[in-house]
Design a protein around this motif. Structure first.
Motif, short mmCIF file in Angstrom:
data_model
loop_
_atom_site.label_atom_id
_atom_site.label_comp_id
_atom_site.label_asym_id
_atom_site.label_seq_id
_atom_site.Cartn_x
_atom_site.Cartn_y
_atom_site.Cartn_z
N ARG A 25 0.82 -1.22 0.00
CA ARG A 25 0.00 0.00 0.00
C ARG A 25 0.86 1.27 0.00
N SER A 26 1.93 1.27 0.77
CA SER A 26 2.78 2.46 0.83
C SER A 26 3.45 2.72 -0.51
N LEU A 27 3.99 1.66 -1.14
CA LEU A 27 4.62 1.83 -2.45
C LEU A 27 3.59 2.20 -3.51
N ALA A 28 2.38 1.69 -3.38
CA ALA A 28 1.33 2.04 -4.34
C ALA A 28 1.05 3.53 -4.31
N ARG A 29 1.15 4.14 -3.13
CA ARG A 29 0.91 5.58 -3.02
C ARG A 29 1.97 6.41 -3.72
N ASP A 30 3.12 5.81 -4.02
CA ASP A 30 4.13 6.52 -4.79
C ASP A 30 3.75 6.61 -6.27
N HIS A 31 2.79 5.79 -6.69
CA HIS A 31 2.41 5.75 -8.10
C HIS A 31 0.96 6.16 -8.35
N PHE A 32 0.08 5.86 -7.40
CA PHE A 32 -1.34 6.17 -7.56
C PHE A 32 -1.71 7.37 -6.68
N VAL A 33 -2.67 8.15 -7.15
CA VAL A 33 -3.11 9.33 -6.40
C VAL A 33 -4.01 8.94 -5.24
N ASN A 34 -5.00 8.10 -5.49
CA ASN A 34 -6.00 7.74 -4.47
C ASN A 34 -5.84 6.28 -4.06
#
Length: 341
Positions: free
Chosen positions: A230-239
């Motif tokens: 989830r944390s790494l996903a926030r580096d690529h996705f806005v929401n």
């Protein structure tokens, strides 16, 4: 039978948030896309959440799945209970918002290509391309080392040293380069271009990708199985959000069913569970793609575990599918929760 608590959660999500709930599990393929289309052919609610559990599959089918949801609803959410890799991540590029449980993980977008002379073994489309870049670097390093040694150590002129260094480096790397099939190289490059093109099209509609995120997801990870939490996903996705109370219980129940993300594609219309009351009389809950149609979701082996949320499922603010969707890092901190995933 479906646990009463789950039926209540489904009913609340359906009525209070006017949301359709579709569960896709297994390989991403054309059969799964067809099963989803069968569900979308019925009258729908305003919003939709795709609960997605997969190890990947066909990029073309993944693109069609995401586009069909965008076509029918304008935008959709992707709720991830566990694995959502490869072509599953491609589908997520089309989602306006991601809800990721603590166990959930995405993966890179490098397209998998069947290895030559292998029936079931696949490799990343980036393998040869990255290998070429590595060999180019090694060839230049070898030439430089030979040149310096011949010029300073042997006292040769720069021109003579360069000619000898070129022959040495060429003789060292020519056999390796000779094994490369230019047609195969073009095929691998096209596979990478496909992932980029599909990703950019979906991201242009969802508006949920940060600048340069598609290219990074395609080419910037060291392996196809790399874990994007989830944390790494926030580096690529806005929401990207943690599940709220209802979502956490529902995703935990889905996880407890034990469906295999790498198995045959199956699509469930969870809203029909509400109409059927979760009884064994239900004949409309599952679309077994390529198998028997309309069988019932099995009861989890430990339904009592669903009545209390796993300690790995922290609660956060209730979220919907309105334009103000998303829970930022700052909101997580204000809510007093620490996100280590």
């Amino acid at each position: 039978m479906i646990p009463e608590q789950i039926l209540q959660i489904l009913s609340k999500l359906s009525s209070e948030r006017n949301i359709d709930l579709i569960y896709y599990v297994g390989e991403i393929n054309r059969q799964g896309y067809a099963g989803l289309c069968d569900i979308l052919a019925k009258p729908r609610r305003k919003n939709v959440a795709l609960i997605l559990s997969t190890l990947g599959g066909d990029a073309d089918a993944g693109f069609r799945i995401a586009r069909s949801l965008q076509h029918h609803y304008g935008e959709f959410e992707a709720w991830i209970p566990s694995y959502c890799k490869s072509a599953g991540t491609l589908i997520c590029l089309g989602a306006a918002r991601l809800v990721m449980a603590d166990r959930s993980e995405l993966g890179p977008l490098d397209v998998q290509i069947r290895k030559q002379d292998e029936l079931f073994d696949y490799g990343s489309g980036l393998d040869v391309i990255q290998s070429l870049g590595h060999m180019q670097t090694q060839a230049m390093n070898a030439f430089r080392a030979y040149l310096i040694e011949l010029q300073s150590g042997a006292g040769l002129s720069t021109r003579t040293a360069a000619e000898i260094a070129t022959k040495l480096a060429t003789g060292l790397f020519s056999p390796i380069y000779g094994q490369i099939d230019p047609v195969r190289l073009g095929e691998l490059q096209r596979s990478t271009n496909i992932a980029n093109a599909y990703g950019e099209i979906l991201a242009g509609r969802s508006r949920n990708l940060k600048d340069g995120a598609v290219a990074r997801l395609v080419a910037n990870f060291p392996s196809h199985g790399f874990v994007i939490d989830r944390s790494l996903a926030r580096d690529h996705f806005v929401n990207v959000a943690k599940p709220d109370d209802y979502q956490a219980d529902l995703l935990q129940w889905v996880f407890s069913l034990g469906h295999q993300p790498g198995g045959a594609s199956t699509v469930f219309d969870l809203n029909e569970l509400i109409q059927a009351g979760g009884t064994h009389d239900s004949t409309t809950t599952e679309h077994q793609c390529g198998g028997n149609d309309q069988t019932e979701i099995s009861r989890p082996s430990n339904p009592e575990d669903v009545s209390k949320r796993s300690e790995e499922q922290p609660s956060s603010r209730s979220v919907g599918t309105n334009p103000d969707r998303g829970t930022s890092r700052a909101e997580d901190e204000q809510a007093g929760t620490t996100d280590h995933h």
